[in-house]
Design an enzyme around this catalytic site. Structure first.
Site, PDB file in Angstrom:
ATOM      1  N   ARG A 120       0.824  -1.164  -0.092  1.00  0.00           N
ATOM      2  CA  ARG A 120      -0.032  -0.119  -0.114  1.00  0.00           C
ATOM      3  C   ARG A 120       0.699   1.308   0.011  1.00  0.00           C
ATOM      4  O   ARG A 120       0.334   2.260   0.597  1.00  0.00           O
ATOM      5  CB  ARG A 120      -0.957  -0.103   1.207  1.00  0.00           C
ATOM      6  N   VAL A 121       2.139   1.033  -0.584  1.00  0.00           N
ATOM      7  CA  VAL A 121       3.013   2.167  -0.573  1.00  0.00           C
ATOM      8  C   VAL A 121       2.575   3.265  -1.518  1.00  0.00           C
ATOM      9  O   VAL A 121       2.208   3.067  -2.486  1.00  0.00           O
ATOM     10  CB  VAL A 121       4.559   1.773  -0.763  1.00  0.00           C
TER      11      VAL A 121
ATOM     12  N   LYS B 102      -6.857  -6.028  -3.509  1.00  0.00           N
ATOM     13  CA  LYS B 102      -5.992  -5.179  -4.033  1.00  0.00           C
ATOM     14  C   LYS B 102      -6.610  -4.169  -5.199  1.00  0.00           C
ATOM     15  O   LYS B 102      -6.476  -2.782  -5.038  1.00  0.00           O
ATOM     16  CB  LYS B 102      -4.783  -5.679  -4.584  1.00  0.00           C
TER      17      LYS B 102
ATOM     18  N   ASN C 177      -7.849   0.121  -5.069  1.00  0.00           N
ATOM     19  CA  ASN C 177      -7.510   1.073  -5.739  1.00  0.00           C
ATOM     20  C   ASN C 177      -8.689   1.635  -6.587  1.00  0.00           C
ATOM     21  O   ASN C 177      -8.596   2.607  -7.456  1.00  0.00           O
ATOM     22  CB  ASN C 177      -6.330   0.649  -6.583  1.00  0.00           C
TER      23      ASN C 177
ATOM     24  N   ARG D  51     -10.662   3.885  -5.058  1.00  0.00           N
ATOM     25  CA  ARG D  51      -9.886   5.546  -4.936  1.00  0.00           C
ATOM     26  C   ARG D  51     -10.487   6.021  -6.260  1.00  0.00           C
ATOM     27  O   ARG D  51     -10.548   7.107  -6.117  1.00  0.00           O
ATOM     28  CB  ARG D  51      -8.603   5.342  -4.460  1.00  0.00           C
TER      29      ARG D  51
ATOM     30  N   CYS E 153      -0.576   2.698 -10.575  1.00  0.00           N
ATOM     31  CA  CYS E 153      -1.673   2.064  -9.630  1.00  0.00           C
ATOM     32  C   CYS E 153      -2.916   2.463 -10.351  1.00  0.00           C
ATOM     33  O   CYS E 153      -3.754   1.654 -10.928  1.00  0.00           O
ATOM     34  CB  CYS E 153      -1.435   1.983  -8.335  1.00  0.00           C
TER      35      CYS E 153
ATOM     36  N   LYS F 143      -4.151   1.838 -13.843  1.00  0.00           N
ATOM     37  CA  LYS F 143      -4.346   0.614 -14.451  1.00  0.00           C
ATOM     38  C   LYS F 143      -4.964  -0.519 -13.736  1.00  0.00           C
ATOM     39  O   LYS F 143      -5.610  -1.499 -14.136  1.00  0.00           O
ATOM     40  CB  LYS F 143      -3.001   0.062 -14.951  1.00  0.00           C
TER      41      LYS F 143
ATOM     42  N   TYR G 106       3.819  12.442 -10.991  1.00  0.00           N
ATOM     43  CA  TYR G 106       2.578  12.243 -10.857  1.00  0.00           C
ATOM     44  C   TYR G 106       2.011  12.639  -9.659  1.00  0.00           C
ATOM     45  O   TYR G 106       0.752  12.894  -9.177  1.00  0.00           O
ATOM     46  CB  TYR G 106       2.066  10.973 -11.282  1.00  0.00           C
TER      47      TYR G 106
ATOM     48  N   ARG H 203       5.353   8.028 -13.642  1.00  0.00           N
ATOM     49  CA  ARG H 203       4.606   6.955 -14.216  1.00  0.00           C
ATOM     50  C   ARG H 203       3.291   7.230 -14.623  1.00  0.00           C
ATOM     51  O   ARG H 203       2.527   7.816 -13.511  1.00  0.00           O
ATOM     52  CB  ARG H 203       4.757   5.683 -13.724  1.00  0.00           C
TER      53      ARG H 203
ATOM     54  N   ARG I 288      -4.168  21.943  -9.010  1.00  0.00           N
ATOM     55  CA  ARG I 288      -3.979  21.253  -7.683  1.00  0.00           C
ATOM     56  C   ARG I 288      -4.036  22.360  -6.495  1.00  0.00           C
ATOM     57  O   ARG I 288      -3.611  22.215  -5.441  1.00  0.00           O
ATOM     58  CB  ARG I 288      -2.330  20.722  -7.355  1.00  0.00           C
TER      59      ARG I 288
HETATM   60  N1  SAJ Z   1      -5.186  11.993  -6.673  1.00  0.00           N
HETATM   61  C1  SAJ Z   1      -6.216  13.041  -6.954  1.00  0.00           C
HETATM   62  N2  SAJ Z   1      -7.089  13.290  -6.096  1.00  0.00           N
HETATM   63  C2  SAJ Z   1      -6.914  12.604  -4.645  1.00  0.00           C
HETATM   64  C3  SAJ Z   1      -6.032  11.657  -4.555  1.00  0.00           C
HETATM   65  C4  SAJ Z   1      -4.982  11.381  -5.524  1.00  0.00           C
HETATM   66  O1  SAJ Z   1      -6.388  13.764  -8.096  1.00  0.00           O
HETATM   67  O2  SAJ Z   1      -7.882  12.957  -4.087  1.00  0.00           O
HETATM   68  C5  SAJ Z   1      -4.282  11.829  -7.929  1.00  0.00           C
HETATM   69  C6  SAJ Z   1      -2.876  12.185  -7.576  1.00  0.00           C
HETATM   70  O3  SAJ Z   1      -2.592  13.235  -7.781  1.00  0.00           O
HETATM   71  C7  SAJ Z   1      -2.069  11.137  -8.359  1.00  0.00           C
HETATM   72  C8  SAJ Z   1      -3.098   9.975  -8.430  1.00  0.00           C
HETATM   73  O4  SAJ Z   1      -4.450  10.238  -8.196  1.00  0.00           O
HETATM   74  O5  SAJ Z   1      -1.920  11.494  -9.668  1.00  0.00           O
HETATM   75  C9  SAJ Z   1      -2.710   8.631  -7.404  1.00  0.00           C
HETATM   76  O6  SAJ Z   1      -2.446   9.135  -6.259  1.00  0.00           O
HETATM   77  P1  SAJ Z   1      -2.521   8.416  -4.904  1.00  0.00           P
HETATM   78  O7  SAJ Z   1      -2.517   9.305  -3.758  1.00  0.00           O
HETATM   79  O8  SAJ Z   1      -3.575   7.332  -4.949  1.00  0.00           O
HETATM   80  O9  SAJ Z   1      -1.009   7.582  -5.013  1.00  0.00           O
HETATM   81  P2  SAJ Z   1      -0.607   6.241  -5.448  1.00  0.00           P
HETATM   82  O10 SAJ Z   1      -1.221   6.023  -6.934  1.00  0.00           O
HETATM   83  O11 SAJ Z   1       0.906   6.226  -5.470  1.00  0.00           O
HETATM   84  O12 SAJ Z   1      -1.179   5.427  -4.436  1.00  0.00           O
HETATM   85  C10 SAJ Z   1      -2.073   4.437  -4.514  1.00  0.00           C
HETATM   86  C11 SAJ Z   1      -2.641   4.096  -2.948  1.00  0.00           C
HETATM   87  N3  SAJ Z   1      -3.839   3.680  -3.220  1.00  0.00           N
HETATM   88  C12 SAJ Z   1      -4.768   3.983  -2.311  1.00  0.00           C
HETATM   89  O13 SAJ Z   1      -4.832   4.890  -1.648  1.00  0.00           O
HETATM   90  C13 SAJ Z   1      -5.992   3.082  -2.408  1.00  0.00           C
HETATM   91  C14 SAJ Z   1      -1.586   3.662  -2.188  1.00  0.00           C
HETATM   92  O14 SAJ Z   1      -1.785   2.989  -1.086  1.00  0.00           O
HETATM   93  C15 SAJ Z   1      -1.091   2.196  -2.951  1.00  0.00           C
HETATM   94  O15 SAJ Z   1      -0.214   1.641  -2.481  1.00  0.00           O
HETATM   95  C16 SAJ Z   1      -1.016   2.436  -4.412  1.00  0.00           C
HETATM   96  O16 SAJ Z   1      -1.936   3.400  -5.030  1.00  0.00           O
HETATM   97  C17 SAJ Z   1      -0.263   1.273  -5.258  1.00  0.00           C
HETATM   98  O17 SAJ Z   1       0.948   1.051  -5.362  1.00  0.00           O
HETATM   99  O18 SAJ Z   1      -1.116   0.584  -5.549  1.00  0.00           O
END
Ligand code: SAJ
Length: 524
Positions: free
Chosen positions: A185-186, A237, A241, A244, A291, A294, A357, A365, A477
């Site tokens: 969940r990193v 998993k 995602n 979210r 994540c 995809k 990103y 990525r 942002r």
């Molecule tokens: N983002 C938004 N609005 C939000 C949150 C994020 O536009 O409210 C955008 C961010 O700017 C970014 C993208 O979404 O471009 C992804 O952001 P993220 O905060 O979800 O970051 P990731 O993709 O690195 O992390 C997610 C997390 N998954 C969840 O919270 C469910 C992380 O816990 C997972 O470990 C990771 O995917 C993964 O590796 O699967």
């Protein structure tokens, strides 16, 4: 009695981690810090990532973004304790008690999983796999992939059977290995924190596999570790995602609604989230990373490849469409703002601020900056990019080589580290990533590294205005305050930032022009 060298050697647990990326590196370093564990990382000597082998063996952290505690940990385990080293030689798997697989699992433009790296890793591991070794897949996969893709490869290559019954006799008759799936969940910026302080799910091919995997994570995870089966863990998993991604899509669509109504989505969000049981996500310039863009497609692929019956997952597809449309919306907002400043996109110089990103990371990525830059270039704009963390080498390797071709080859999207040069002569500053440097700029602070001369006197916006040709800010942002920008003589547009005056002036205009709105309404 002091144990002999052999006895110490025999008592060591040998762990191999395949894939030195944002998951493999922190995980390997944490395990290497456990007394009695020795960890070998395996990294392909590819043009893009081969350099990490020597870098890590020298005890250096390859990530540019903020990663609290990781650099110290890597140095301690690689140089001081010498319990961590990296190689490109898969034969180290022969000595392994535990093997973790942490390679990338992207999807292609048809949303089909591209398991080349995963298959290659499993084939290589299978060739050296010994009986009783525990193999744990940490890469996110489509639900059903462990049973239908990974287990068959490992069994074929090793001649062993994956976790079967407890009966020791059958283990003798058909030597076996243990197999489990456990997802991470990193997130960049929180790699160690989320590995240690997030609950963990472990799904084994059989009880013994689950038991051993739970035991292993117990050495590094301080939160609850939940045991389940492989398929349930794979589904959890991708659902996590997708959940979210769908929530972000809702926030993005509401941002379009607020823009049209002329209200501030961030104020609306604050009011809704005042209810503690509500959590509207943040709208923005787009959804990037390895994540969220995809994993919904992995879920879709899993259910429609291995499920009992096909499921038309409309919601996740719509959410992907809305989120993938935000860079296009940013280009539209840029066009509108320039028009308010009496300019057209064609021939304007656009400074794109942030190509990572995620804030304060160097991870590019699936960054939304790429489709945005493509949209701006396609409309005849000249584009420069700025990012305080992303390496030139990484930028030059980004897909769509048109982005980073040298001037001689006609296109030039230079990546700059110096914000002053990026803003000099720009007709618009378009914020894609919420890096600290831009937030400080919005709060009037100009980091010394940004510009020692001008800094003191002018303050963020005044300093930007002195440098830019046309004072236009497009905020993906919620970094800048619209009123403060407008009072400082800027034309401001922001995702979710509706403007009452403009709404009355051009309501018809706005709802007709926004492509993302039309896309979301399926009338694109
Ligand atoms: N983002 C938004 N609005 C939000 C949150 C994020 O536009 O409210 C955008 C961010 O700017 C970014 C993208 O979404 O471009 C992804 O952001 P993220 O905060 O979800 O970051 P990731 O993709 O690195 O992390 C997610 C997390 N998954 C969840 O919270 C469910 C992380 O816990 C997972 O470990 C990771 O995917 C993964 O590796 O699967």
């Amino acid at each position: 009695m002091i144990p002999s060298g052999e006895e110490v050697e025999a008592s060591l647990t040998n762990i191999v981690v395949i894939g030195m990326g944002y998951v493999g590196i922190p995980c390997a370093a944490l395990l290497a810090d456990v007394p009695g564990f020795r960890v070998t990382g395996v990294q392909r000597r590819s043009e893009r990532s081969g350099w990490k082998i020597e870098w890590l063996n020298a005890g250096k952290c390859p990530f540019e973004g903020d990663e609290p505690g990781l650099a110290e940990l890597i140095h301690r385990v690689a140089v001081e304790k010498k319990t961590f080293r990296v190689t490109d030689d898969y034969s180290v798997c022969r000595e392994a008690d535990v093997i973790l697989i942490d390679v990338q699992t992207p999807v292609d433009e048809d949303h089909v999983p591209r398991y080349e790296s995963l298959r290659e890793a499993c084939e290589q591991v299978g060739r050296y796999l010994q009986p009783e070794t525990l193999v744990i897949i940490e890469s996110t996969v489509a639900p059903g992939t462990i049973q239908h893709v990974i287990q068959p490869i490992l069994e074929r290559e090793s001649g062993l059977k994956a976790g079967q019954g407890k009966d020791p006799q059958s283990a003798i008759r058909n030597p076996q290995f243990c197999l489990a799936f456990s997802y991470e969940r990193v997130m960049p910026g929180k790699l160690l924190d989320f590995l240690v302080n997030m609950p963990r799910v472990v799904g084994g091919a059989n009880e013994e596999s689950t038991r051993r995997a739970v035991e292993l994570y117990g050495h590094i995870v301080k939160e609850e570790i939940t045991a389940t089966d492989c398929l349930t863990a794979e589904a959890a998993k991708t659902v996590e995602n997708t959940y979210r991604d769908v929530n972000i899509a809702f926030a993005n669509e509401m941002a379009l609604v607020c823009e049209s109504l002329g209200v501030d989505m961030f104020e609306v969000r604050r009011l809704v989230n005042a209810r503690r049981d509500r959590h509207v996500h943040l709208p923005g310039a787009g959804v990037g990373g390895h994540c969220l863009p995809k994993d919904p497609w992995l879920l879709n692929h899993g259910v429609n490849s291995y499920g009992r019956k096909a499921v038309k997952s409309e919601l996740l597809a719509l959410a992907r469409r809305i989120n993938d449309g935000m860079p296009g919306h940013m280009a539209e907002l840029t066009k509108e703002a320039l028009a308010d400043a009496g300019r057209s996109l064609k021939g304007s110089r656009i400074a794109v601020l942030g190509v990572a990103y995620l804030e304060d990371s160097d991870d590019t990525r699936n960054t939304p900056a790429v489709p945005l830059i493509r949209a701006l270039l396609a409309r005849g704009a000249e584009v420069v990019a700025h990012d305080p963390y992303v390496r030139q080498e990484e930028w030059l390797q980004l897909p769509g080589s048109m982005l980073a071709l040298s001037p001689a080859e006609g296109f030039q999207v230079e990546l700059m580290r110096d914000l002053t040069e990026a803003l000099r002569g720009a007709d618009a500053a378009v914020i894609v990533t919420r890096h600290r440097e831009y937030v400080e700029l919005a709060n009037g602070q100009i980091s010394k590294s940004t510009n020692p001369q001008i800094g003191k006197s002018a303050g963020g916006l005044a300093w930007m205005k002195e440098l830019m040709r046309t004072p236009v800010i497009v905020d993906g942002r919620n970094v800048f305050d619209r009123r403060v920008c407008e009072q400082s003589g800027f034309v401001y547009r922001g995702v979710g930032k509706g403007n009452r005056e403009r709404r009355s002036k051009g309501a018809e205009e706005l709802s007709r022009t926004s492509p993302t709105l039309r896309q979301a309404q399926g009338t694109a």
